[in-house]
Motif scaffolding. Sequence first.
Motif, mmCIF file in Angstrom:
data_model
loop_
_atom_site.group_PDB
_atom_site.id
_atom_site.type_symbol
_atom_site.label_atom_id
_atom_site.label_comp_id
_atom_site.label_asym_id
_atom_site.label_seq_id
_atom_site.Cartn_x
_atom_site.Cartn_y
_atom_site.Cartn_z
ATOM 1 N N THR A 190 -4.932 -1.649 -7.627
ATOM 2 C CA THR A 190 -4.198 -1.257 -8.623
ATOM 3 C C THR A 190 -2.894 -2.300 -9.138
ATOM 4 O O THR A 190 -2.677 -2.499 -9.998
ATOM 5 C CB THR A 190 -3.558 0.127 -8.486
ATOM 6 N N LEU A 191 -2.326 -2.943 -7.919
ATOM 7 C CA LEU A 191 -1.176 -3.856 -7.929
ATOM 8 C C LEU A 191 -1.666 -5.021 -8.475
ATOM 9 O O LEU A 191 -1.013 -5.552 -9.345
ATOM 10 C CB LEU A 191 -0.675 -3.903 -6.651
ATOM 11 N N LYS A 192 -2.993 -5.570 -8.316
ATOM 12 C CA LYS A 192 -3.207 -6.798 -8.725
ATOM 13 C C LYS A 192 -3.741 -6.784 -10.139
ATOM 14 O O LYS A 192 -3.473 -7.635 -11.002
ATOM 15 C CB LYS A 192 -4.644 -7.220 -7.996
ATOM 16 N N GLU A 193 -3.983 -5.517 -10.658
ATOM 17 C CA GLU A 193 -4.042 -5.210 -12.102
ATOM 18 C C GLU A 193 -2.886 -5.466 -12.904
ATOM 19 O O GLU A 193 -2.827 -5.754 -14.065
ATOM 20 C CB GLU A 193 -4.618 -3.974 -12.347
ATOM 21 N N ARG A 194 -1.618 -5.407 -12.375
ATOM 22 C CA ARG A 194 -0.229 -5.221 -12.807
ATOM 23 C C ARG A 194 0.672 -6.300 -12.654
ATOM 24 O O ARG A 194 1.322 -6.491 -13.343
ATOM 25 C CB ARG A 194 0.121 -3.586 -12.615
ATOM 26 N N ILE A 195 0.728 -6.893 -11.339
ATOM 27 C CA ILE A 195 1.607 -7.710 -11.081
ATOM 28 C C ILE A 195 1.131 -9.152 -11.349
ATOM 29 O O ILE A 195 -0.172 -9.136 -11.444
ATOM 30 C CB ILE A 195 2.145 -7.711 -9.586
ATOM 31 N N HIS A 196 2.092 -10.132 -11.405
ATOM 32 C CA HIS A 196 1.647 -11.427 -11.495
ATOM 33 C C HIS A 196 0.719 -11.962 -10.417
ATOM 34 O O HIS A 196 0.804 -11.669 -9.356
ATOM 35 C CB HIS A 196 2.883 -12.375 -11.775
ATOM 36 N N HIS A 197 -0.280 -12.929 -10.880
ATOM 37 C CA HIS A 197 -1.269 -13.184 -9.712
ATOM 38 C C HIS A 197 -0.591 -14.083 -8.688
ATOM 39 O O HIS A 197 -0.935 -14.365 -7.690
ATOM 40 C CB HIS A 197 -2.366 -14.007 -10.527
ATOM 41 N N ASN A 198 0.774 -14.817 -8.899
ATOM 42 C CA ASN A 198 1.486 -15.463 -7.872
ATOM 43 C C ASN A 198 2.266 -14.601 -6.888
ATOM 44 O O ASN A 198 2.657 -14.872 -5.970
ATOM 45 C CB ASN A 198 2.410 -16.455 -8.387
ATOM 46 N N VAL A 199 2.210 -13.334 -7.200
ATOM 47 C CA VAL A 199 3.136 -12.415 -6.073
ATOM 48 C C VAL A 199 2.174 -12.175 -4.976
ATOM 49 O O VAL A 199 1.107 -11.937 -5.117
ATOM 50 C CB VAL A 199 3.363 -11.227 -6.852
#
Length: 161
Positions: free
Chosen positions: A144-153
Amino acid sequence: MADSLFSYLILDAVLLSYTCYSWYWQASIDLKGHYRISSIIWSIVIIWIGFSWELIEKGDTGLSLFLAIFLIIGIIDGATGLAPKRAVVSGYFRRTIAYSDVAMVTLIKVPNPKKKTVICILTTNKHRQYYLRFSKSVTQIVETLKERIHHNVRIEVQDIL
């Protein structure tokens, strides 16, 4: 009396708009976190202090509506989780965190034989941390987080031993 009523009406309008804002974000949560009962407890404590220190007078016109709105805020603000556009946290001063503000995510798997428990700590670009608890798998939270946060986070997963 008229000044008191006018003051309560202005305060009620401000609190009611915050209630609507908070309710909107609560309704948009699609990965629900644990409910934080402390928001209700703090609302009751604040009201109790107001009465016991005589900051709030029982006979004030408009008091019932003010107290009702204040308690509703306490109930609504306990809901946490991940919404499509923002993380919804429990708190009076900061209700949502934009995913663009997240600099790092730490997920901590808590050993609990009865149910899955994962603590999610969102660290912002301003080095503030907000925490949510989930009864979901780490995999589901990470997806879920990978769908929403920037890929560099960076998403860090830890185990408590």
